[in-house]
Design an enzyme around this catalytic site. Sequence first.
Site, PDB file in Angstrom:
ATOM      1  N   ASN A  59       0.682  -1.161   0.155  1.00  0.00           N
ATOM      2  CA  ASN A  59      -0.121  -0.052  -0.083  1.00  0.00           C
ATOM      3  C   ASN A  59       0.789   1.172   0.055  1.00  0.00           C
ATOM      4  O   ASN A  59       0.932   1.831  -1.050  1.00  0.00           O
ATOM      5  CB  ASN A  59      -1.091  -0.078   1.416  1.00  0.00           C
ATOM      6  CG  ASN A  59      -1.997   1.064   0.922  1.00  0.00           C
ATOM      7  OD1 ASN A  59      -1.895   1.977   0.162  1.00  0.00           O
ATOM      8  ND2 ASN A  59      -3.222   0.697   1.697  1.00  0.00           N
ATOM      9  N   ASP A  60       1.410   1.413   1.075  1.00  0.00           N
ATOM     10  CA  ASP A  60       2.366   2.799   1.314  1.00  0.00           C
ATOM     11  C   ASP A  60       3.348   2.880   0.253  1.00  0.00           C
ATOM     12  O   ASP A  60       3.595   4.281  -0.274  1.00  0.00           O
ATOM     13  CB  ASP A  60       2.646   2.904   2.769  1.00  0.00           C
ATOM     14  CG  ASP A  60       1.531   2.913   3.718  1.00  0.00           C
ATOM     15  OD1 ASP A  60       0.816   3.692   3.408  1.00  0.00           O
ATOM     16  OD2 ASP A  60       1.950   2.338   4.812  1.00  0.00           O
TER      17      ASP A  60
END
Length: 466
Positions: free
Chosen positions: A393-394
């Site tokens: 994600n990040d």
Amino acid sequence: MSENFAAFLYLVSGVLFILALRGLSHPTTSRQGNLYGMVGMGIAILTTLLLAGPSFGGLVLIVLGIAIGGGVGAVTAKRIAMTAMPQLVAAFHSLVGMAAVMVAAAALYAPEAIGIGTVGDIHAQALVEMSIGVAIGAVTFTGSVIAFLKLDGRMSGKPIMLPQRHLINIALGVALIALVVAFAITQSHVLFWLIVIVALVLGVLLIVPIGGADMPVVVSMLNSYSGWAAAGIGFTLQNLALIITGALVGSSGAILSYIMCKGMNRSFISVILGGFGGESGPAGADDLGDRTVKQGSAEDAAYLMKNAGRVIIVPGYGMAVAQAQHALREMVDKLKDEGVEVKYAIHPVAGRMPGHMNVLLAEANVPYDDVFELEDINSEFAQTDVAFVIGANDVTNPSARDDKASPIYGMPILNVDQAKTCLFIKRSLASGYAGIDNTLFYKDNTMMLFSDAKKMVEDIVKALAD
């Protein structure tokens, strides 16, 4: 055993530890590196026992302790899931810190046993070494415990910001230095335990403000702390192997922390002083405002990748949690059979600790030549047909590159949004560990595959076989 021969054996073990670190620097030599480390530690332990010449009763206690510790370690290593490896490392760091505290306490109460003086008349140099080692060890212990609780989900990953926390930490740091000086002068046992208490509190306060996004740096930083704690106690015990080992672990951990901070575009000081991000609630389908999400199925993903010329796979913690690496390897094999070029892209801070994704892929026997680091593959996304993101994600959030107001702005990311199509497997639209919404979800060329990572990949494998 003569002291000169013991020093030679300690030097041999130190060389083996250096070779172990060198071996661990690449997957193809990591097994050999581990072997070097085990042999080196075996030599160091046997040398210490032969040099000390304990009584029969003491030897029995030592062997019993080694058997219990080794047994617990073997069982833990056998049972631990790869997803839990980061918190296991943090837990082990805490044990190193507590060991440093206990050894320093033993040296304080029985200095004659190691030749640093007598009770109440310990050599000044030994007192300084002892107090520094115990302070670092205590900080390492509580800091590692907090890191373990955060990584294991037993404590919120959200930063806990105490009012005036910087002033409190500075005050505790000054108090710690003053206590070390006073202890070196007075040799008071009360002051020794005050050093321990202050350092334990400082360890907690240093780690609780750090958010989930910075946790990989925390793990490597605590690794460095544990090494310096061991080195400090090594000087007190006049043990060459412990000094060499501690210095190697401390310096390598510090270098790794620097590399991790560089990979996140963060300064080491800023990480220590507070972290960023936190947890936020998931963004549901009714909470998107005017943004839209394109949702696809396993069949859609199979069709797109089967007809692609090049696919780049980006694994993340979602893959680790679902244990999807074996299914992913099967999917890649089928794509290669169709003539598709497939590569893996690894971000320096993917997962919860350095090398987390590399280990998981190696567990699934993914060829090392197929795995590339960010700086080696990032330029290829623009010429890639499909970027397949599985729980990362990040490290794929375009806000880090495009939004100057974002807390993660400037952090290097994998440019998956530049591929013709980005397939993203995720359970929901919830934010990542940094607690920041990922704008990649809403881009026109992104197709979200909402599912457990392993189930979705298995469904894609079935669709590829049809």
